[in-house]
Design a protein around this motif. Sequence first.
Motif, PDB file in Angstrom:
ATOM      1  N   THR A   1      53.949  93.375  -2.395  1.00  0.00           N
ATOM      2  CA  THR A   1      52.863  92.838  -1.991  1.00  0.00           C
ATOM      3  C   THR A   1      53.458  91.117  -1.702  1.00  0.00           C
ATOM      4  O   THR A   1      54.848  90.939  -2.161  1.00  0.00           O
ATOM      5  CB  THR A   1      51.803  92.789  -2.804  1.00  0.00           C
ATOM      6  OG1 THR A   1      52.453  92.061  -4.374  1.00  0.00           O
ATOM      7  CG2 THR A   1      51.376  94.269  -3.103  1.00  0.00           C
ATOM      8  N   GLN A   2      52.741  90.242  -1.390  1.00  0.00           N
ATOM      9  CA  GLN A   2      53.236  88.912  -1.405  1.00  0.00           C
ATOM     10  C   GLN A   2      53.834  88.580  -2.657  1.00  0.00           C
ATOM     11  O   GLN A   2      54.567  87.742  -2.863  1.00  0.00           O
ATOM     12  CB  GLN A   2      52.127  87.952  -0.842  1.00  0.00           C
ATOM     13  CG  GLN A   2      52.381  86.588  -0.658  1.00  0.00           C
ATOM     14  CD  GLN A   2      53.727  86.475   0.306  1.00  0.00           C
ATOM     15  OE1 GLN A   2      53.706  87.210   1.550  1.00  0.00           O
ATOM     16  NE2 GLN A   2      54.699  85.646  -0.178  1.00  0.00           N
TER      17      GLN A   2
ATOM     18  N   ILE B   1      57.167  89.498  -3.226  1.00  0.00           N
ATOM     19  CA  ILE B   1      58.099  88.613  -2.439  1.00  0.00           C
ATOM     20  C   ILE B   1      58.055  87.404  -3.219  1.00  0.00           C
ATOM     21  O   ILE B   1      59.223  86.728  -3.520  1.00  0.00           O
ATOM     22  CB  ILE B   1      57.590  88.437  -1.187  1.00  0.00           C
ATOM     23  CG1 ILE B   1      57.588  89.835  -0.318  1.00  0.00           C
ATOM     24  CG2 ILE B   1      58.559  87.498  -0.211  1.00  0.00           C
ATOM     25  CD1 ILE B   1      59.051  90.428  -0.234  1.00  0.00           C
ATOM     26  N   ASP B   2      57.084  86.722  -3.853  1.00  0.00           N
ATOM     27  CA  ASP B   2      56.955  85.437  -4.508  1.00  0.00           C
ATOM     28  C   ASP B   2      58.033  85.503  -5.804  1.00  0.00           C
ATOM     29  O   ASP B   2      58.820  84.624  -5.917  1.00  0.00           O
ATOM     30  CB  ASP B   2      55.668  84.961  -5.010  1.00  0.00           C
ATOM     31  CG  ASP B   2      54.780  84.730  -3.734  1.00  0.00           C
ATOM     32  OD1 ASP B   2      55.355  84.457  -2.712  1.00  0.00           O
ATOM     33  OD2 ASP B   2      53.547  84.718  -4.054  1.00  0.00           O
TER      34      ASP B   2
ATOM     35  N   GLY C   1      60.843  87.735   4.315  1.00  0.00           N
ATOM     36  CA  GLY C   1      59.884  87.422   3.506  1.00  0.00           C
ATOM     37  C   GLY C   1      60.361  86.348   2.183  1.00  0.00           C
ATOM     38  O   GLY C   1      59.878  85.261   1.968  1.00  0.00           O
TER      39      GLY C   1
ATOM     40  N   GLU D   1      49.094  80.408   4.438  1.00  0.00           N
ATOM     41  CA  GLU D   1      49.033  81.959   5.026  1.00  0.00           C
ATOM     42  C   GLU D   1      48.028  82.988   4.336  1.00  0.00           C
ATOM     43  O   GLU D   1      47.786  82.918   3.257  1.00  0.00           O
ATOM     44  CB  GLU D   1      50.680  82.290   5.051  1.00  0.00           C
ATOM     45  CG  GLU D   1      51.428  81.560   5.908  1.00  0.00           C
ATOM     46  CD  GLU D   1      52.842  81.484   5.749  1.00  0.00           C
ATOM     47  OE1 GLU D   1      53.369  81.342   6.436  1.00  0.00           O
ATOM     48  OE2 GLU D   1      53.292  82.199   4.519  1.00  0.00           O
TER      49      GLU D   1
ATOM     50  N   PHE E   1      47.018  86.177   2.104  1.00  0.00           N
ATOM     51  CA  PHE E   1      47.506  86.536   0.898  1.00  0.00           C
ATOM     52  C   PHE E   1      47.693  85.592  -0.045  1.00  0.00           C
ATOM     53  O   PHE E   1      47.595  85.863  -1.329  1.00  0.00           O
ATOM     54  CB  PHE E   1      48.774  87.777   0.971  1.00  0.00           C
ATOM     55  CG  PHE E   1      48.619  88.670   1.877  1.00  0.00           C
ATOM     56  CD1 PHE E   1      47.474  89.575   1.840  1.00  0.00           C
ATOM     57  CD2 PHE E   1      49.475  88.528   2.839  1.00  0.00           C
ATOM     58  CE1 PHE E   1      47.344  90.543   2.753  1.00  0.00           C
ATOM     59  CE2 PHE E   1      49.339  89.594   3.814  1.00  0.00           C
ATOM     60  CZ  PHE E   1      48.304  90.743   3.938  1.00  0.00           C
ATOM     61  N   ARG E   2      47.616  84.302   0.402  1.00  0.00           N
ATOM     62  CA  ARG E   2      48.105  83.207  -0.683  1.00  0.00           C
ATOM     63  C   ARG E   2      46.799  83.106  -1.639  1.00  0.00           C
ATOM     64  O   ARG E   2      47.310  82.890  -2.667  1.00  0.00           O
ATOM     65  CB  ARG E   2      48.342  81.811   0.110  1.00  0.00           C
ATOM     66  CG  ARG E   2      49.613  81.740   0.487  1.00  0.00           C
ATOM     67  CD  ARG E   2      50.519  81.491  -0.755  1.00  0.00           C
ATOM     68  NE  ARG E   2      51.929  81.838  -0.012  1.00  0.00           N
ATOM     69  CZ  ARG E   2      52.787  82.384  -1.123  1.00  0.00           C
ATOM     70  NH1 ARG E   2      52.503  82.834  -2.356  1.00  0.00           N
ATOM     71  NH2 ARG E   2      53.994  82.856  -0.637  1.00  0.00           N
TER      72      ARG E   2
END
Length: 268
Positions: free
Chosen positions: A128-129, A132-133, A184, A202, A204-205
């Motif tokens: 998920t985002q 990636i974060d 990503g 963007e 999902f933020r």
Amino acid sequence: AAAASSKRQARDVMGRRYQREGRVPGRPAVPRADTLAAMRLTLVTIFPEYFASPLALGVVGRAAAAGILQLEVVDLRAYGLGRHRQLDDAPFGGGPGMVMMVEPLAAALEPLRGTHRVLLTPAGRPITQATIDRWAGLPALTLVCGRYEGVDERVAEHFIEEEASLGDFVLAGGEAAALAVVEGVARLLPGALGNPESAGTESFRDGLLEEPLYTRPAEFRSWKVPEVLISGDHARIAAWRRERRLQRTRERRPDLLPPGFAEENGEG
């Protein structure tokens, strides 16, 4: 004699790795401005050529050229066993397909013990985002691209920190998933994007999908841009964007909304 041969083979293997700083296959090394600040990202694959062009393009290529991202592609075939560099064998207990062997992967991954090693597999947790974060904040990340029917489970048990999946579908290998992760992660590194605010607005933020976007011309074939976007009223524009983000998320990805979200926002 066998031990000496094994040592010579290991030296040969190490010499064939892509170790030059900032190097990707088919592209010369790029001097990096700040080695300590660069994130180290390693890809372990049987197809190093797969990455030659994509890693040299766009935000990833710019990040590598700027010294923000240090890329290394490890050719797993170099660690293969015997004359034919064998990497796979039939599964114990029978069944279709071949399984990637533990010995070559162990030899490739042990030198990378200080990195966060991720096996890309359909059996992993969904990326998920937030994933990636988290990875973008690491000093060193290694992505292991599986192939064939799967990977010997002892690899995941002893040489991997995390298993991850791009989605609920099956690919021929992990290379495509690795490229998605690289892009990503690269775009979140400080200095990678021309406008740093882009990454913060963007999809999902804030748990929502991004609102519809428009650019010039304001009218095309009688299709007009929403009036509010050209009104110059920043408060109205912000409210419109928030409303459209909520609407799009409710319609397309209601699973992203927390329980009770509708009632809390007066929709129940």
